[in-house]
Design an enzyme around this catalytic site. Structure first.
Site, PDB file in Angstrom:
ATOM      1  N   ASP A 297       0.859  -1.172   0.000  1.00 50.88           N
ATOM      2  CA  ASP A 297       0.000   0.000   0.000  1.00 50.88           C
ATOM      3  C   ASP A 297       0.899   1.227   0.000  1.00 50.88           C
ATOM      4  OD1 ASP A 297      -2.522   1.378   0.152  1.00 50.88           O
ATOM      5  OD2 ASP A 297      -1.957   1.916   2.198  1.00 50.88           O
TER       6      ASP A 297
ATOM      7  N   GLU B 152       1.026   5.609   0.709  1.00 49.14           N
ATOM      8  CA  GLU B 152       0.367   6.841   1.139  1.00 49.14           C
ATOM      9  C   GLU B 152       0.936   7.945   0.259  1.00 49.14           C
ATOM     10  OE1 GLU B 152      -1.961   6.707   3.450  1.00 49.14           O
ATOM     11  OE2 GLU B 152      -1.584   4.651   4.084  1.00 49.14           O
TER      12      GLU B 152
ATOM     13  N   HIS C 245      -4.389   3.229   8.011  1.00 51.41           N
ATOM     14  CA  HIS C 245      -3.846   4.479   7.497  1.00 51.41           C
ATOM     15  C   HIS C 245      -2.374   4.680   7.769  1.00 51.41           C
ATOM     16  CE1 HIS C 245      -7.629   5.470   5.942  1.00 51.41           C
ATOM     17  NE2 HIS C 245      -8.212   5.530   7.122  1.00 51.41           N
TER      18      HIS C 245
ATOM     19  N   ASP D  49      -2.192  -0.846   6.399  1.00 47.95           N
ATOM     20  CA  ASP D  49      -3.168  -1.142   5.356  1.00 47.95           C
ATOM     21  C   ASP D  49      -2.735  -2.336   4.509  1.00 47.95           C
ATOM     22  OD1 ASP D  49      -4.789   0.791   6.247  1.00 47.95           O
ATOM     23  OD2 ASP D  49      -4.707   2.078   4.465  1.00 47.95           O
TER      24      ASP D  49
END
Lengths: 124, 733
Positions: free
Chosen positions: B547, B549, B688, B693
């Site tokens: 994942d 960000e 998050h 995640d």
């Protein structure tokens, strides 16, 4: 005729003794202080025997030995290797590369002279 | 929605049928009337036609409304109930169906819930029995794990395809990509600007040693193949001691001794290998220093004593020599004696600091060594070889890898520069040391050329070996020289190598019996990472679940990645110790929304490496795995934007949990990660953060695999194709 001996060693303290010893035994003696000097002197001086230290600057004794043996004109030249390397594999290597005798330091001066005489008498 | 659509069609047909039945009934009624009555009805119809038509229309419409009402109340409710029941039956047995709707459905839902209750009780009972059985296995496994972690040696087990099945932390440390201390150096040297672009601490937890990873990623391929070849030949010769040993260098200038033993099955076929790794760096360093010290001491002593002895013997032999001459000799004796005393003192002091160690050499039979050298020369140089005299009773104490490489290198020089196409090998006993000769004939190189070849580092195809032929010989306590005979053009190189009496060593049968079967040995049957990947069952693939960000939602609008988190799935297990977790300096501002969601303040990112550094590291981490992400299109878009800048492309197969969720639950509209997790019974922890995640996605993905199987989706290809068909596949960011 006086036999010619070339002493090839870079240690002045042993060279002085060897020079004195061989001169007093009636040989014509010259000294070379490194491998290159040996090669420079060889063609002109044409020694009957060379006392060859293995650990010398510029070119080591094994290399000199191989170069001498590779030249057909110098096949009669006697080579006595003189070395502080005490391992028997180095003796094996020296003899394999064409040395006639291999003497390890420290050595008996008397035996060394006898060895030199024997080799030169053989040649005569 | 296909169920509902099919139901709609069915009901539309029913409505049409009802209208047709009414019309038919009217026609039959009309036909049964007398002509007078028909006329009366016709006149009524003519006069009140509009009213009748209106009545008909109202009837059809109300029928339609009724149908719609029934559809919602029964058919859709039935489908929803089926999906909910499937969830209980599948991933989330503690879930209960929603009790709502008509009394019949409420009753049905309650019945389903009662059934679910019983089902769960039964499952719990079974689970308890399994748990008890597993506890025993677990205990045994922990005993092994404790044993392995206590070992001073590194242990790695890998299968015949080179995939790592088991390792201990010592092995991971010895082979880890980042040598200890490098991170501290970065911190100390780097100013602020250079630090931001510097490599930073490695995000690879434990380098590239990991379950399911390739052994060739951490140990030189040539060495492993060398070991394999040795073992194959030992096996063919029916040797009882199946072990191969070699020495290699590892990151951080470690020198490792590696022992390699095969794992055999009942039919004596090799199914995998055990490597034990031992750090020899210090031992060799000490040994080397001690040897050098000893040798210097010996030589200088010999030299000094030689001068003293010659001088004193001259004095005694020639007493009539001049006074000056005598004094000269005496001075030599004193100077050399003083020199010697000083050197002895220094040498003794230095010597006492060192411990005794040996360069690790293995025992090998002469015949095996010659065979090995011949194969190596032939395979690397296309030079023919033949064996002359080989003394079969000889055993050598030898680093066969280095010797074979060094001779192979010499053969390659001879071929390239002198056109030598065939060499001979002979091995015979000598005084204390054995003679190994490589012979050839034809054109011979100069003495100087041979000297150079003997003393330059060996460099052959796969990686350079820092040792020259001479150093290899000296490391064995032997020597090397060459001899040429100009008369007939023959020549040979002679290596003097130590001989030994063979000892039995480590018996591999012990290894076979104590094989720890409770680890991930399923990987023995793991398919290779090939184009056939597509046909591999989902449960057997290795995945990197990741994942990212980002600073915002618009990759093409200049938004940047600020964090990458990933975790590996191997054989259906999420490996908590094999994670990638790295913050990235985006070199731009971060949107307030992003700060609010991720909790990543811009200040934290200042000292972090930039994407150009991190992405290649992540690329290596994800190598040879299938990528999994939630809403993968979004993350992939960010990665693709960086292809040009970083020079890495992610060509791994890709699965998207969002799409897979849509495949599994077509009637659920929301496929957000937390909704999916809730549906599948995955607890929401650490959301998050990229790694949090990724872990959540990984857990959800593992729950999806059996649900996909229920839908007939077993392989990677089937999963990809099903995902493509879903509506969400068309979402473009």
């Amino acid at each position: 005729m006086t036999k010619k001996v070339l002493i090839a060693d870079d240690e002045p303290n042993i060279v002085i003794s060897l020079e004195f010893l061989l001169e007093h035994n009636g040989y014509d003696v010259r000294v070379a202080h490194d491998g290159q000097e040996v090669l420079d002197q060889l063609p002109e001086y044409q020694p009957d025997l060379i006392l060859l230290d293995v650990m010398m600057p510029v070119r080591n004794g094994f290399e000199i030995c191989q170069t001498i043996r590779a030249n057909p004109e110098w096949q009669g030249m006697k080579i006595v290797m003189l070395t502080a390397k005490g391992r028997d594999i180095e003796a094996t290597k020296g003899l394999a590369l064409g040395a006639d005798a291999y003497v390890t330091k420290p050595f008996s001066t008397k035996e060394l002279v006898e060895r030199v005489r024997e080799l030169l008498d053989d040649a005569a | 929605m296909t169920h509902v659509r099919r139901s709609l069609v069915t009901l539309a047909l029913a409505v049409a049928g009802a209208v047709a039945f009414l019309g038919g009934s009217a026609a039959v009624f009309y036909a049964s009337l007398s002509p007078a009555d028909k006329e009366a009805v016709s006149s009524i119809a003519a006069r009140k036609g509009v009213v009748l038509a209106m009545l008909g229309l109202v009837m059809v419409v109300s029928l339609g409304v009724l149908v719609e009402f029934l559809l919602r109340r029964y058919v859709v409710a039935a489908h929803a109930l089926v999906e909910e029941t499937d969830l209980i039956l599948g991933p989330n047995p503690s879930r209960r169906v929603h009790v709502a709707g008509t009394p019949e459905f409420r009753a049905l839902a309650q019945a389903v819930n009662r059934f679910a209750e019983r089902h769960q009780e039964l499952q719990d009972a079974v689970a308890e029995r399994i748990r008890k059985a597993q506890a025993d296995v677990e205990e045994e496994k922990n005993r092994l794990a404790a044993l392995m972690s206590e070992l001073a040696q590194g242990v790695i087990v890998f299968n015949t395809e080179g995939r790592i099945l088991l390792y201990n932390s010592r092995a991971k440390y010895l082979l880890s990509a980042a040598p200890l201390g490098s991170a501290a150096e970065n911190g100390a040297n780097g100013g602020r600007a250079s630090k931001a672009d510097g490599p930073g601490p490695s995000p690879l937890a434990g380098g590239l040693v990991g379950l399911g990873r390739s052994i060739f990623g951490v140990v030189d391929r040539g060495l492993i193949l060398h070991g394999l070849e040795n073992l194959q030949h030992l096996l063919q010769d029916q040797e009882t001691t199946l072990i191969s040993q070699f020495v290699t260098t590892a990151p951080g200038d470690h020198i490792l001794r590696i022992q390699m033993a095969p794992v055999l099955d009942r039919e004596q076929a090799i199914t995998g290998y055990v490597l034990t790794l031992e750090d020899m760096t210090q031992a060799i360093e000490f040994g080397g220093r001690r040897d050098a010290l000893l040798q210097t001491l010996m030589e200088t002593t010999r030299s000094s004593v030689g001068s003293i002895r010659a001088a004193i013997e001259n004095i005694l032999e020639f007493p009539e020599m001049s006074v000056e001459r005598r004094e000269r000799f005496c001075t030599i004796i004193r100077d050399e004696a003083v020199d010697l005393s000083g050197r002895l003192d220094a040498g003794a002091a230095e010597f006492s600091e060192h411990v005794r160690a040996h360069w690790p050499l293995e025992d090998m039979r002469a015949r095996d060594l010659i065979g090995l050298i011949r194969r190596r020369i032939e395979s690397t140089n296309a030079v023919h070889t033949h064996a002359d005299e080989v003394d079969d009773s000889l055993w050598l104490k030898i680093d066969s890898y280095s010797v074979a490489r060094a001779l192979s290198y010499l053969a390659s020089r001879l071929r390239e520069e002198c056109g030598v196409t065939e060499v001979g090998l002979r091995l015979g006993p000598g005084p204390r040391l054995a003679r190994l000769d490589m012979t050839w004939s034809g054109m011979n190189p100069q003495v100087e050329t041979m000297q150079r070849w003997e003393s330059e580092p060996v460099s052959l195809g796969e990686g350079a070996n820092p040792y020259s032929l001479r150093e290899v010989a000296e490391r064995h306590g032997g020597d090397v020289w060459h001899q040429m005979d100009p008369s007939d053009g023959t020549a040979y190189v002679r290596l003097l190598l130590p001989v030994t009496q063979p000892d039995s060593g480590w018996d591999v049968r012990v290894v076979r019996e104590s094989r720890p079967e409770y680890y991930d040995f399923d990987l023995f049957h793991q398919p290779g990472q090939t184009p056939q990947l597509d046909e591999v069952p989902l449960a057997r693939l290795t995945y990197t679940v990741f994942d990212t960000e980002t600073t915002g939602l618009h990759p093409s609008g200049g938004d940047e990645i600020i964090s990458i988190g990933a975790i590996r799935i191997v054989n259906g297990r999420l490996l908590q110790s094999e994670v990638f977790d790295q913050l990235i300096n985006p070199h731009r501002s971060i949107s307030p929304t992003s700060i609010a969601i991720t909790g990543i303040a811009p200040e934290i990112l200042v000292g972090q490496p930039s994407i150009g550094v991190v992405l290649p590291q992540f690329h290596r981490f994800a190598e040879e795995t299938v990528l999994v992400a939630h809403n993968a299109a979004f993350d992939m878009r960010f990665l693709q934007m960086k292809e040009e800048q970083t020079g890495v492309r992610f060509i791994n197969p890709l699965l998207d949990t969002l799409l897979l969720s849509a495949v599994i639950h077509p009637n659920q509209e929301v496929h957000r990660l937390e909704m999916i997790a809730e549906r599948l019974g995955v607890s929401l922890v650490g959301r998050h953060t990229a790694l949090g995640d990724a872990i959540l996605t990984g857990e959800a993905f593992l729950k999806m695999i059996p649900l996909l199987a229920d839908k007939g989706i077993h392989t990677l290809r089937q999963a990809r194709e099903a995902a493509e068909k879903t509506y969400y596949a068309r979402v473009v960011y």
